[in-house]
Design a protein around this motif. Structure first.
Motif, PDB file in Angstrom:
ATOM      1  N   VAL A  50       2.709  18.895   2.708  1.00 14.06           N
ATOM      2  CA  VAL A  50       4.099  18.762   3.086  1.00 14.06           C
ATOM      3  C   VAL A  50       4.692  20.122   3.567  1.00 14.06           C
ATOM      4  CG1 VAL A  50       6.556  18.262   2.486  1.00 14.06           C
ATOM      5  CG2 VAL A  50       4.657  16.831   1.672  1.00 14.06           C
ATOM      6  N   ILE A  51       5.429  20.124   4.647  1.00 12.48           N
ATOM      7  CA  ILE A  51       5.993  21.467   5.154  1.00 12.48           C
ATOM      8  C   ILE A  51       7.444  21.368   4.559  1.00 12.48           C
ATOM      9  CG2 ILE A  51       6.554  23.115   6.811  1.00 12.48           C
ATOM     10  CD1 ILE A  51       4.072  22.092   8.430  1.00 12.48           C
ATOM     11  N   TYR A  89       2.875  22.550   0.996  1.00 11.93           N
ATOM     12  CA  TYR A  89       2.530  21.991  -0.570  1.00 11.93           C
ATOM     13  C   TYR A  89       1.641  20.766  -0.423  1.00 11.93           C
ATOM     14  CZ  TYR A  89       5.921  25.182  -2.171  1.00 11.93           C
ATOM     15  OH  TYR A  89       6.779  26.574  -2.190  1.00 11.93           O
ATOM     16  N   TYR A  90       1.127  20.582  -1.381  1.00 15.12           N
ATOM     17  CA  TYR A  90       0.408  19.087  -1.532  1.00 15.12           C
ATOM     18  C   TYR A  90       1.608  18.342  -2.029  1.00 15.12           C
ATOM     19  CZ  TYR A  90      -3.085  15.468  -2.205  1.00 15.12           C
ATOM     20  OH  TYR A  90      -3.748  14.258  -2.196  1.00 15.12           O
ATOM     21  N   GLU A  91       1.525  17.059  -1.554  1.00 10.22           N
ATOM     22  CA  GLU A  91       3.016  16.314  -1.715  1.00 10.22           C
ATOM     23  C   GLU A  91       3.180  16.225  -3.187  1.00 10.22           C
ATOM     24  OE1 GLU A  91       5.261  12.684  -2.468  1.00 10.22           O
ATOM     25  OE2 GLU A  91       2.824  12.594  -2.785  1.00 10.22           O
ATOM     26  N   ASP A  92       2.092  16.098  -3.969  1.00 13.47           N
ATOM     27  CA  ASP A  92       2.496  15.741  -5.727  1.00 13.47           C
ATOM     28  C   ASP A  92       3.027  17.203  -6.078  1.00 13.47           C
ATOM     29  OD1 ASP A  92       1.672  12.980  -5.398  1.00 13.47           O
ATOM     30  OD2 ASP A  92      -0.229  13.569  -6.392  1.00 13.47           O
ATOM     31  N   GLU A 148       0.868  -1.211   0.000  1.00 13.35           N
ATOM     32  CA  GLU A 148      -0.081  -0.127  -0.096  1.00 13.35           C
ATOM     33  C   GLU A 148       0.906   1.334   0.055  1.00 13.35           C
ATOM     34  OE1 GLU A 148      -3.138   1.922   2.952  1.00 13.35           O
ATOM     35  OE2 GLU A 148      -3.448  -0.313   2.751  1.00 13.35           O
ATOM     36  N   ASP A 149       0.530   2.051  -0.887  1.00 11.29           N
ATOM     37  CA  ASP A 149       1.171   3.372  -1.015  1.00 11.29           C
ATOM     38  C   ASP A 149       1.085   4.059   0.365  1.00 11.29           C
ATOM     39  OD1 ASP A 149       2.077   2.871  -3.528  1.00 11.29           O
ATOM     40  OD2 ASP A 149       0.619   4.021  -4.411  1.00 11.29           O
ATOM     41  N   PRO A 150       2.024   5.031   1.001  1.00 16.60           N
ATOM     42  CA  PRO A 150       1.960   5.916   1.981  1.00 16.60           C
ATOM     43  C   PRO A 150       0.855   7.056   1.635  1.00 16.60           C
ATOM     44  CG  PRO A 150       4.041   6.142   1.088  1.00 16.60           C
ATOM     45  CD  PRO A 150       3.395   5.098   0.353  1.00 16.60           C
ATOM     46  N   ASP A 167      12.738  16.011  -0.791  1.00 16.72           N
ATOM     47  CA  ASP A 167      13.063  15.051   0.550  1.00 16.72           C
ATOM     48  C   ASP A 167      12.244  15.567   1.837  1.00 16.72           C
ATOM     49  OD1 ASP A 167      14.742  13.766  -1.278  1.00 16.72           O
ATOM     50  OD2 ASP A 167      16.652  14.802  -0.376  1.00 16.72           O
ATOM     51  N   PHE A 168      11.516  16.393   1.837  1.00 19.16           N
ATOM     52  CA  PHE A 168      10.783  17.093   2.891  1.00 19.16           C
ATOM     53  C   PHE A 168       9.599  16.153   3.081  1.00 19.16           C
ATOM     54  CE2 PHE A 168      13.611  20.528   2.976  1.00 19.16           C
ATOM     55  CZ  PHE A 168      13.713  20.947   4.109  1.00 19.16           C
ATOM     56  N   TYR A 169       8.871  15.305   2.081  1.00 17.12           N
ATOM     57  CA  TYR A 169       7.932  14.481   2.384  1.00 17.12           C
ATOM     58  C   TYR A 169       8.347  13.393   3.123  1.00 17.12           C
ATOM     59  CZ  TYR A 169       4.444  11.125   1.528  1.00 17.12           C
ATOM     60  OH  TYR A 169       3.462  10.054   1.862  1.00 17.12           O
ATOM     61  N   LYS A 170       9.552  12.624   2.589  1.00 17.46           N
ATOM     62  CA  LYS A 170      10.216  11.708   3.446  1.00 17.46           C
ATOM     63  C   LYS A 170      10.301  12.132   4.879  1.00 17.46           C
ATOM     64  CE  LYS A 170      13.849   8.223   3.470  1.00 17.46           C
ATOM     65  NZ  LYS A 170      14.988   7.672   2.603  1.00 17.46           N
ATOM     66  N   ALA A 171      11.041  13.236   5.171  1.00 19.60           N
ATOM     67  CA  ALA A 171      11.521  13.870   6.414  1.00 19.60           C
ATOM     68  C   ALA A 171      10.197  13.801   7.291  1.00 19.60           C
ATOM     69  CB  ALA A 171      12.084  15.089   6.318  1.00 19.60           C
ATOM     70  N   GLY A 172       9.100  14.608   6.665  1.00 11.94           N
ATOM     71  CA  GLY A 172       7.788  14.683   7.369  1.00 11.94           C
ATOM     72  C   GLY A 172       7.258  13.507   7.936  1.00 11.94           C
ATOM     73  N   THR A 173       7.188  12.471   7.249  1.00  7.93           N
ATOM     74  CA  THR A 173       6.676  11.064   7.559  1.00  7.93           C
ATOM     75  C   THR A 173       7.597  10.299   8.298  1.00  7.93           C
ATOM     76  OG1 THR A 173       7.646   9.754   5.485  1.00  7.93           O
ATOM     77  CG2 THR A 173       5.322  10.649   5.239  1.00  7.93           C
TER      78      THR A 173
END
Length: 117
Positions: free
Chosen positions: A13-14, A65-68, A6-8, A76-82
């Motif tokens: 994202v900040i 921002y919306y992730e996409d 399953e996709d995260p 890389d801030f998406y990964k950092a945020g999760t």
């Protein structure tokens, strides 16, 4: 037959403009209290966010921002945020937790950010 992972969850994202600013206008607009305070920036909990988008227009430095739609230089801030929540889990609300006093290692390693505020 191979089971697909399953996709995260895709969420807001900040990104880097928030580092060392933490204006917190986003917190006031968030209806579900899913924006958590780190030592140097804010983080949106990907499982608690309801994708309402209320936080995005109130950010004074356009860090949300919306992730996409996150600009390439801040992907890389998406990964950092999760990953920020990997040891926190899902506390169920940022207000009761307060400042976590920590950041994702990528954020912690950044040099101090200059802001015009």
């Amino acid at each position: 037959m191979r089971k697909l992972e399953e996709d995260p969850p895709v969420t807001y994202v900040i990104a880097q403009p928030c580092v060392d600013l933490k204006d917190k206008a986003c917190i006031e607009e968030c209806p579900v209290d899913c924006i958590y305070e780190g030592a140097r920036m804010m983080y949106i909990h990907p499982d608690e966010c309801v994708d309402c988008g209320a936080c995005e227009p109130v950010c004074p430095v356009e860090a949300i921002y919306y992730e996409d739609d996150t600009p390439d230089q801040w992907k890389d801030f998406y990964k950092a945020g999760t990953e920020f929540f990997s040891d926190l889990g899902s506390p169920g609300g940022a207000a009761k937790l307060g400042n976590t006093g920590k950041d994702h290692p990528m954020v912690a390693a950044l040099p101090p950010q200059e802001h015009d505020h």
